[in-house]
Design a protein around this motif. Structure first.
Motif, PDB file in Angstrom:
ATOM      1  N   VAL A   1      36.473  34.231  38.940  1.00  0.00           N
ATOM      2  CA  VAL A   1      37.851  34.924  39.228  1.00  0.00           C
ATOM      3  C   VAL A   1      38.766  34.051  38.462  1.00  0.00           C
ATOM      4  CG1 VAL A   1      37.112  35.960  41.354  1.00  0.00           C
ATOM      5  CG2 VAL A   1      38.095  33.535  41.450  1.00  0.00           C
ATOM      6  N   ALA A   2      40.010  34.676  38.370  1.00  0.00           N
ATOM      7  CA  ALA A   2      40.932  33.904  37.546  1.00  0.00           C
ATOM      8  C   ALA A   2      42.317  34.402  38.337  1.00  0.00           C
ATOM      9  CB  ALA A   2      41.207  34.346  36.067  1.00  0.00           C
TER      10      ALA A   2
ATOM     11  N   ALA B   1      43.421  25.524  46.344  1.00  0.00           N
ATOM     12  CA  ALA B   1      42.463  25.094  47.222  1.00  0.00           C
ATOM     13  C   ALA B   1      42.244  26.150  48.529  1.00  0.00           C
ATOM     14  CB  ALA B   1      42.865  23.951  48.111  1.00  0.00           C
ATOM     15  N   SER B   2      43.242  26.956  48.826  1.00  0.00           N
ATOM     16  CA  SER B   2      43.094  27.962  49.814  1.00  0.00           C
ATOM     17  C   SER B   2      42.420  29.109  49.111  1.00  0.00           C
ATOM     18  CB  SER B   2      44.588  28.578  50.086  1.00  0.00           C
ATOM     19  OG  SER B   2      44.529  29.882  50.912  1.00  0.00           O
ATOM     20  N   ILE B   3      42.314  29.336  47.900  1.00  0.00           N
ATOM     21  CA  ILE B   3      41.485  30.434  47.487  1.00  0.00           C
ATOM     22  C   ILE B   3      40.128  29.767  47.399  1.00  0.00           C
ATOM     23  CG2 ILE B   3      40.779  31.504  44.987  1.00  0.00           C
ATOM     24  CD1 ILE B   3      44.068  31.368  44.567  1.00  0.00           C
ATOM     25  N   VAL B   4      39.846  28.786  47.068  1.00  0.00           N
ATOM     26  CA  VAL B   4      38.413  28.222  46.853  1.00  0.00           C
ATOM     27  C   VAL B   4      37.806  28.232  48.421  1.00  0.00           C
ATOM     28  CG1 VAL B   4      37.178  26.139  46.801  1.00  0.00           C
ATOM     29  CG2 VAL B   4      38.750  26.667  45.001  1.00  0.00           C
TER      30      VAL B   4
ATOM     31  N   SER C   1      44.882  35.676  30.782  1.00  0.00           N
ATOM     32  CA  SER C   1      44.465  35.315  29.425  1.00  0.00           C
ATOM     33  C   SER C   1      43.024  34.722  29.632  1.00  0.00           C
ATOM     34  CB  SER C   1      45.189  33.920  29.018  1.00  0.00           C
ATOM     35  OG  SER C   1      45.325  32.935  29.960  1.00  0.00           O
ATOM     36  N   TRP C   2      42.299  34.702  30.759  1.00  0.00           N
ATOM     37  CA  TRP C   2      41.045  34.289  31.230  1.00  0.00           C
ATOM     38  C   TRP C   2      40.070  35.519  30.933  1.00  0.00           C
ATOM     39  CZ3 TRP C   2      39.445  29.514  30.706  1.00  0.00           C
ATOM     40  CH2 TRP C   2      40.448  28.329  30.936  1.00  0.00           C
ATOM     41  N   ASN C   3      40.838  36.581  30.749  1.00  0.00           N
ATOM     42  CA  ASN C   3      39.775  37.926  30.906  1.00  0.00           C
ATOM     43  C   ASN C   3      38.490  38.039  30.231  1.00  0.00           C
ATOM     44  OD1 ASN C   3      41.241  39.065  32.877  1.00  0.00           O
ATOM     45  ND2 ASN C   3      42.250  40.648  31.427  1.00  0.00           N
ATOM     46  N   PRO C   4      38.614  37.283  28.870  1.00  0.00           N
ATOM     47  CA  PRO C   4      37.337  37.236  27.998  1.00  0.00           C
ATOM     48  C   PRO C   4      36.441  36.382  28.503  1.00  0.00           C
ATOM     49  CG  PRO C   4      39.420  37.268  26.505  1.00  0.00           C
ATOM     50  CD  PRO C   4      39.736  37.076  27.802  1.00  0.00           C
ATOM     51  N   TRP C   5      37.005  35.137  29.165  1.00  0.00           N
ATOM     52  CA  TRP C   5      35.927  34.258  29.737  1.00  0.00           C
ATOM     53  C   TRP C   5      35.301  34.804  31.031  1.00  0.00           C
ATOM     54  CZ3 TRP C   5      35.757  28.592  29.155  1.00  0.00           C
ATOM     55  CH2 TRP C   5      36.388  28.154  27.708  1.00  0.00           C
ATOM     56  N   ILE C   6      36.049  35.745  31.770  1.00  0.00           N
ATOM     57  CA  ILE C   6      35.378  36.159  32.866  1.00  0.00           C
ATOM     58  C   ILE C   6      34.378  36.913  32.552  1.00  0.00           C
ATOM     59  CG2 ILE C   6      35.804  37.978  34.677  1.00  0.00           C
ATOM     60  CD1 ILE C   6      38.557  36.646  35.261  1.00  0.00           C
ATOM     61  N   GLU C   7      34.495  37.821  31.776  1.00  0.00           N
ATOM     62  CA  GLU C   7      33.515  38.971  31.069  1.00  0.00           C
ATOM     63  C   GLU C   7      32.440  37.992  30.601  1.00  0.00           C
ATOM     64  OE1 GLU C   7      35.122  41.417  28.301  1.00  0.00           O
ATOM     65  OE2 GLU C   7      36.628  42.163  29.572  1.00  0.00           O
ATOM     66  N   HIS C   8      32.587  36.882  29.959  1.00  0.00           N
ATOM     67  CA  HIS C   8      31.364  35.998  29.286  1.00  0.00           C
ATOM     68  C   HIS C   8      30.596  35.219  30.336  1.00  0.00           C
ATOM     69  CE1 HIS C   8      29.598  34.407  25.871  1.00  0.00           C
ATOM     70  NE2 HIS C   8      29.763  33.164  26.289  1.00  0.00           N
TER      71      HIS C   8
ATOM     72  N   ALA D   1      26.824  36.444  48.742  1.00  0.00           N
ATOM     73  CA  ALA D   1      25.393  36.060  48.753  1.00  0.00           C
ATOM     74  C   ALA D   1      24.378  36.634  47.665  1.00  0.00           C
ATOM     75  CB  ALA D   1      24.776  36.375  50.109  1.00  0.00           C
ATOM     76  N   ASP D   2      24.789  37.678  47.133  1.00  0.00           N
ATOM     77  CA  ASP D   2      24.135  38.441  46.105  1.00  0.00           C
ATOM     78  C   ASP D   2      24.651  37.994  44.619  1.00  0.00           C
ATOM     79  OD1 ASP D   2      23.738  41.278  48.237  1.00  0.00           O
ATOM     80  OD2 ASP D   2      22.487  39.656  48.182  1.00  0.00           O
ATOM     81  N   GLU D   3      25.774  37.251  44.848  1.00  0.00           N
ATOM     82  CA  GLU D   3      26.384  37.042  43.355  1.00  0.00           C
ATOM     83  C   GLU D   3      25.930  35.610  42.835  1.00  0.00           C
ATOM     84  OE1 GLU D   3      30.423  37.733  43.997  1.00  0.00           O
ATOM     85  OE2 GLU D   3      30.227  39.884  43.696  1.00  0.00           O
ATOM     86  N   GLY D   4      26.203  35.253  41.611  1.00  0.00           N
ATOM     87  CA  GLY D   4      25.969  33.968  41.127  1.00  0.00           C
ATOM     88  C   GLY D   4      26.984  32.909  41.647  1.00  0.00           C
ATOM     89  N   THR D   5      26.921  31.976  41.282  1.00  0.00           N
ATOM     90  CA  THR D   5      27.965  30.611  41.421  1.00  0.00           C
ATOM     91  C   THR D   5      28.961  31.095  41.173  1.00  0.00           C
ATOM     92  OG1 THR D   5      26.128  28.940  41.155  1.00  0.00           O
ATOM     93  CG2 THR D   5      28.232  28.303  41.084  1.00  0.00           C
ATOM     94  N   PRO D   6      29.985  31.012  42.186  1.00  0.00           N
ATOM     95  CA  PRO D   6      31.466  31.434  41.876  1.00  0.00           C
ATOM     96  C   PRO D   6      32.079  30.508  40.893  1.00  0.00           C
ATOM     97  CG  PRO D   6      31.401  30.618  44.249  1.00  0.00           C
ATOM     98  CD  PRO D   6      30.030  30.478  43.598  1.00  0.00           C
ATOM     99  N   VAL D   7      33.019  30.897  40.064  1.00  0.00           N
ATOM    100  CA  VAL D   7      33.793  30.189  39.057  1.00  0.00           C
ATOM    101  C   VAL D   7      35.118  30.554  39.318  1.00  0.00           C
ATOM    102  CG1 VAL D   7      33.990  29.478  36.671  1.00  0.00           C
ATOM    103  CG2 VAL D   7      32.045  30.017  37.283  1.00  0.00           C
ATOM    104  N   VAL D   8      36.207  29.698  39.395  1.00  0.00           N
ATOM    105  CA  VAL D   8      37.646  29.769  39.491  1.00  0.00           C
ATOM    106  C   VAL D   8      38.125  29.024  38.237  1.00  0.00           C
ATOM    107  CG1 VAL D   8      39.674  29.439  40.643  1.00  0.00           C
ATOM    108  CG2 VAL D   8      37.475  29.772  42.087  1.00  0.00           C
ATOM    109  N   PHE D   9      38.915  29.845  37.343  1.00  0.00           N
ATOM    110  CA  PHE D   9      39.526  29.653  36.438  1.00  0.00           C
ATOM    111  C   PHE D   9      40.990  29.520  36.673  1.00  0.00           C
ATOM    112  CE2 PHE D   9      36.316  32.102  34.494  1.00  0.00           C
ATOM    113  CZ  PHE D   9      35.643  31.155  33.673  1.00  0.00           C
TER     114      PHE D   9
END
Length: 267
Positions: free
Chosen positions: A36-37, A70-73, A20-27, A2-10
């Protein structure tokens, strides 16, 4: 969340590790999102462990991976933005077509059922897996030379070799066989509901120099959505290959995705 922004699943594709998504996660985290990736089913936590245990991911198919994500989402509690590369892009399209996810970005997405172009470069890029029918039930690794052709063809030899050393892992060959046979199979796992009107917006991204998923394939994928009234857009990056999410120019692609999300009112 609730206190975080919109989730993004890579969602990564074949031959690259989730990290390999780590730079994207930080960005994306710096931009206010909650990224999350996750790895594919049974994917070891590190590149080194994945290379040491290649059979862990053998025989995993498109539906296996799609159900996994889908389960992760479902466990996030809030609909996320889905960002996928290569077969991760195809999985993003499948999930969005199932009404899962707030929006989707498919970068160099593997071809879905209905896409007809099959350039020679794409055939060559798929040969490490498709060249041996027995690979259907195996995991397959790319040599440095194979990675250079399929991913790093728009890069220097040195950068391509470094990306191969840093991020590549064995991956299941089954998804490639499933995509290759998609137009000849009635209930193909590479099928996507491209007609759905009540899904979230979708951005397709292609690199015009991509060998693994050539630009013509992504443009053909874009045309498959012509009967949907939902937002579907295409962005092309000139001279970029299949490595565009991990090479020196990744930030340009990431910023384009962030800009598009802002245009959709998603922050």
């Amino acid at each position: 969340m609730a206190d975080e922004g919109t989730p993004v699943v890579f969602v990564h594709g074949l031959w690259l590790h989730a990290t390999s998504w780590n730079p994207w996660i930080e960005h994306f985290r710096a931009a206010g999102y909650a990224p999350v990736a996750p790895g594919w089913p049974h994917e070891p936590e590190t590149v080194e462990l994945a290379r040491a245990n290649p059979d862990a991911v053998a025989d995993i198919g498109i539906d296996d991976a799609t159900a996994h994500f889908a389960s992760i989402v479902e466990g996030l509690g809030r609909p996320p933005v889905l960002v996928g590369h290569s077969f991760g892009g195809l999985i993003t399209e499948k999930l969005l077509g199932q009404g899962i996810g707030l929006a989707g970005v498919a970068i160099d997405p593997a071809q879905i059922k209905g896409v007809l172009p099959l350039p020679l470069a794409q055939l060559r890029a798929g040969l490490p897996a498709l060249g041996n029918p027995a690979n259907l039930h195996r995991s397959v690794s790319l040599t440095e030379k194979e990675f250079r052709f399929g991913f790093g063809n728009a890069l220097s030899d040195e950068e391509s070799a470094e990306l191969h050393r840093r991020w590549t892992i064995p991956s299941p060959a089954r998804p490639l066989f499933q995509a290759a046979a998609a137009n000849f199979v009635l209930h193909s796992q590479a099928a996507v509901d491209t007609r759905r009107a009540d899904r979230g917006p979708l951005l397709l991204i292609s690199g015009t120099a991509d060998h693994t998923v050539p630009d013509v394939v992504t443009r053909s994928t874009f045309k498959q959505y012509r009967d949907s009234t939902a937002v579907t857009e295409l962005k092309q990056f000139e001279g970029r290959g299949h490595s565009l999410t991990i090479d020196h120019g990744w930030r340009e692609v990431a910023d384009a995705v962030l800009g598009w999300l802002r245009e959709q009112g998603i922050s």
